[in-house]
Design a protein around this motif. Structure first.
Motif, PDB file in Angstrom:
ATOM      1  N   ASP A   1      36.968  45.020  31.450  1.00 48.21           N
ATOM      2  CA  ASP A   1      37.023  43.748  30.715  1.00 48.21           C
ATOM      3  C   ASP A   1      37.512  42.613  31.610  1.00 48.21           C
ATOM      4  O   ASP A   1      38.202  42.850  32.607  1.00 48.21           O
ATOM      5  CB  ASP A   1      37.998  43.939  29.539  1.00 48.21           C
ATOM      6  CG  ASP A   1      37.707  43.015  28.368  1.00 48.21           C
ATOM      7  OD1 ASP A   1      36.887  42.104  28.514  1.00 48.21           O
ATOM      8  OD2 ASP A   1      38.323  43.227  27.305  1.00 48.21           O
ATOM      9  N   ASP A   2      37.171  41.396  31.253  1.00 46.05           N
ATOM     10  CA  ASP A   2      37.706  40.193  31.896  1.00 46.05           C
ATOM     11  C   ASP A   2      37.455  40.158  33.393  1.00 46.05           C
ATOM     12  O   ASP A   2      38.274  39.629  34.161  1.00 46.05           O
ATOM     13  CB  ASP A   2      39.214  40.058  31.634  1.00 46.05           C
ATOM     14  CG  ASP A   2      39.542  39.953  30.162  1.00 46.05           C
ATOM     15  OD1 ASP A   2      38.625  39.686  29.386  1.00 46.05           O
ATOM     16  OD2 ASP A   2      40.707  40.144  29.791  1.00 46.05           O
TER      17      ASP A   2
ATOM     18  N   ASP B   1      34.147  37.685  32.650  1.00 46.01           N
ATOM     19  CA  ASP B   1      35.115  36.908  31.885  1.00 46.01           C
ATOM     20  C   ASP B   1      34.564  35.554  31.458  1.00 46.01           C
ATOM     21  O   ASP B   1      33.807  34.904  32.179  1.00 46.01           O
ATOM     22  CB  ASP B   1      36.396  36.711  32.692  1.00 46.01           C
ATOM     23  CG  ASP B   1      37.502  36.168  31.816  1.00 46.01           C
ATOM     24  OD1 ASP B   1      37.957  36.920  30.935  1.00 46.01           O
ATOM     25  OD2 ASP B   1      37.899  34.996  31.991  1.00 46.01           O
TER      26      ASP B   1
ATOM     27  N   GLU C   1      30.760  37.511  28.450  1.00 49.94           N
ATOM     28  CA  GLU C   1      31.502  37.119  27.251  1.00 49.94           C
ATOM     29  C   GLU C   1      31.716  35.609  27.196  1.00 49.94           C
ATOM     30  O   GLU C   1      31.626  34.924  28.217  1.00 49.94           O
ATOM     31  CB  GLU C   1      32.830  37.897  27.132  1.00 49.94           C
ATOM     32  CG  GLU C   1      33.782  37.728  28.292  1.00 49.94           C
ATOM     33  CD  GLU C   1      35.142  38.411  28.075  1.00 49.94           C
ATOM     34  OE1 GLU C   1      35.210  39.471  27.426  1.00 49.94           O
ATOM     35  OE2 GLU C   1      36.140  37.873  28.579  1.00 49.94           O
TER      36      GLU C   1
END
Ligand code: C2E
Ligand code: MG
Ligand code: MG
Ligand code: MG
Length: 291
Positions: A179-180, A202, A236
């Protein structure tokens, strides 16, 4: 804050700073009681196959429905829960809640995956793997329907131990998502060591595309890098059609963001699933709702 700075500086501190300090104090004190008294909720946000507008997965995002502050976002209380260790219980509850929901969605014919965020602290939970396994079994779910999202900061401490658990989780058939990516270290060594199935770019990088040339080049390179390593990509924070179009051109197949839907309550995500899967219409954008 005022105490630390000394009494002479008191008047330059804004009233909002005092409210923030008071809020933090209140949240820290009430966290455990609130969790055990059902003030926590799980919201869900779809991860889309952008080209077809189909939902690939639904990410579970925890919220605290506070009697005074209203919906409190995880960035405000997850660090507090990590400090106190309560994140272990919260994380387990989110996993169980999401898997139970996933069972009901599958029963209703919505064959999506669930994605659950995992904190570094949870890797110190001795029975983490057993809990994940039994949760899947209890809900009669094949591990292929579950993705666990971890962040790179989760790699700083006890790297070897964490890597070993990640390998065990992957061996069960659960997907690991990094993630990120791009927000912090974005180290190639970590990427190689973790070998995630999915890389999430991210939203801080997505924010400036397509207007900023450098951001666009960076995002394009990350997508290429991931694909060369046979890692799938999710971008995202997609908020505009222009971002979506560019990302499609860059061969980023999956996307998450307000353009498709905000994180919504469990009732509303069922409406999103229904609209997206049973019809051809655009999935909204859906507004985040108060509980
Ligand atoms: P994350 O896992 O990277 O989740 C994505 C965050 O981006 C979510 O914030 C989501 O609401 C937000 N977001 C999604 N689309 C957009 C967009 O188009 N624009 C903008 N500006 N933001 C967008 P949220 O729900 O506030 O969660 C923040 C972070 O808190 C998460 O980031 C995750 O790291 C953490 N978190 C959430 N739930 C859990 C949990 O159950 N356990 C743990 N350990 N962490 C959690
Ligand atoms: Mg996440
Ligand atoms: Mg993220
Ligand atoms: Mg984040």
């Amino acid at each position: 804050l005022a105490e630390k700075a000394g009494h002479n500086t008191y008047e330059i501190i804004s009233p909002t700073a005092n409210v923030e300090t008071y809020k933090l104090f209140s949240l820290r004190n009430e966290l455990r009681h609130a969790f055990h008294n059902d003030q926590f909720l799980v919201y869900y946000q779809p991860i889309m196959h952008a080209e077809t507008n189909e939902i690939d997965a639904v990410e579970a995002l925890v919220r605290w429905n506070h009697p005074i502050w209203g919906i409190v976002l995880p960035n405000e209380f997850i660090p507090l829960a990590e400090e106190s260790g309560l994140i272990i219980e919260i994380g387990e509850w989110v996993l169980k809640t999401a898997c139970k929901k996933l069972r009901s969605w599958h029963d209703a014919g919505y064959m999506v995956k669930a994605s659950v965020n995992l904190s570094l602290i949870q890797f110190s939970q001795i029975d983490l793997i057993d809990i994940i396994t039994s949760t899947l079994q209890e809900n009669d779910l094949d591990p292929k329907w579950l993705t666990l999202e971890i962040t790179e900061t989760a790699m700083l401490e006890q790297k070897e131990k964490v890597l070993k658990k990640i390998a065990q989780i992957r061996a069960l058939g659960i997907q690991i998502s990094l993630d990120d990516f791009g927000a912090g270290f974005a180290s190639f060594k970590n990427l190689k060591d973790i070998k995630p199935d999915i890389l999430k770019i991210d939203k801080s990088l997505v924010k400036d595309i397509p207007s900023e040339q450098d951001s666009t080049e960076i995002v394009a390179s990350i997508i290429q890098l991931a694909h060369r390593l046979s890692i799938q990509v999710v971008a995202e924070g997609i908020e505009t059609k222009e971002q979506k179009e560019l990302l499609l051109k860059l061969e980023c197949e999956r996307m998450q963001g307000y353009l498709f839907s905000k994180p919504v309550s469990e009732e509303n995500i069922e409406k999103v699933l229904e609209r997206t899967i049973n019809t051809e219409i655009d999935p909204l954008p859906f507004q985040e709702q108060r509980a």
